[in-house]
Design a protein around this motif. Sequence first.
Motif, PDB file in Angstrom:
ATOM      1  N   ARG A 103     -17.391  10.519  53.819  1.00 36.64           N
ATOM      2  CA  ARG A 103     -16.696  11.774  53.532  1.00 36.64           C
ATOM      3  C   ARG A 103     -16.510  12.460  54.751  1.00 36.64           C
ATOM      4  O   ARG A 103     -15.612  13.362  55.130  1.00 36.64           O
ATOM      5  CB  ARG A 103     -17.247  12.400  52.461  1.00 36.64           C
ATOM      6  N   TYR A 151     -14.676  10.421  46.773  1.00 34.16           N
ATOM      7  CA  TYR A 151     -14.478  11.427  48.111  1.00 34.16           C
ATOM      8  C   TYR A 151     -14.508  12.927  47.927  1.00 34.16           C
ATOM      9  O   TYR A 151     -14.898  13.545  48.775  1.00 34.16           O
ATOM     10  CB  TYR A 151     -12.813  11.161  48.491  1.00 34.16           C
ATOM     11  N   PHE A 203     -10.724   6.870  53.827  1.00 33.92           N
ATOM     12  CA  PHE A 203     -11.752   6.596  52.678  1.00 33.92           C
ATOM     13  C   PHE A 203     -11.514   5.400  51.681  1.00 33.92           C
ATOM     14  O   PHE A 203     -12.210   4.496  51.635  1.00 33.92           O
ATOM     15  CB  PHE A 203     -12.215   8.021  52.082  1.00 33.92           C
TER      16      PHE A 203
END
Length: 272
Positions: free
Chosen positions: A9, A100, A17
């Motif tokens: 993150r 995320y 991601f």
Amino acid sequence: MEGALSLLRENLGLTAFGEFLMSIPNNEYPSLSDSLPRFSDETIQRSWTGNSGAALLGQSLDFARYCAATYVESTGKSLHNAKILDFGCGWGRLSRIFYYYTDYSNLLAVDPWINSLAECNKCGLSENYFQSSYVPDSLPIDRAMKIDFAYSFSVFTHLNERAAKACLKTIASYLCTHGLAIITIRPPEFWNCESHASAFIAENKISIPSLISAYHEYGFSFISSGGAGDESYGDSTISPKWIEVNFPTLKIVSMDHSDRDTMQIYLGLKLA
């Protein structure tokens, strides 16, 4: 896993991601691969969602971005660190994306199909993944942990009316007062599309005009095409009006779709 997700993150945007999690196990990053959930193989992806790889990731990212933006617009808060419910998690493809936005411990996932949970567990997703009922009046999670945001992708597209009512009522009962739920529903055009349901409709001589008519007149049409081992499962189209009529305690606050998947209509719902 918590530490590995936090590291990603801090250093990656949402797309990167998602791409990185899709690459696990990744031989270039053995330590991270040991800490992160393995991505399900292409056979699972395609047979459960009708797509796979980068195309499926694109659909997933479209949905996640819509959810994050709608949450800000409707609550004035960021989705980061929110308590999130994945209702009908399948093999965990969207759970991975929503990490995320929040910690592993803040995301709770449920699914009634034991095969879904077995696949999640096989890939390294087990903590906070629970089996629910097909027609639930509660979930195997602590009611005291009020949910900020719940999403349910391609679940209500497969439920009969009794199950749809039970599932939506149950999701709403776990939301906190400012909470948001986003579900997907299908438009009536689905019945005329070439899809996984087409062969079943033709084989059983089901009238497509009658399905479309039921949608427009009543707001709900359903065929029990089997699958997942429960009669409540099949294919359905639900109108927003049906939700307004049957759930006056819920307010529709947003509606949209991805141009990558026009048969999944995103619907944002808040407690009225």
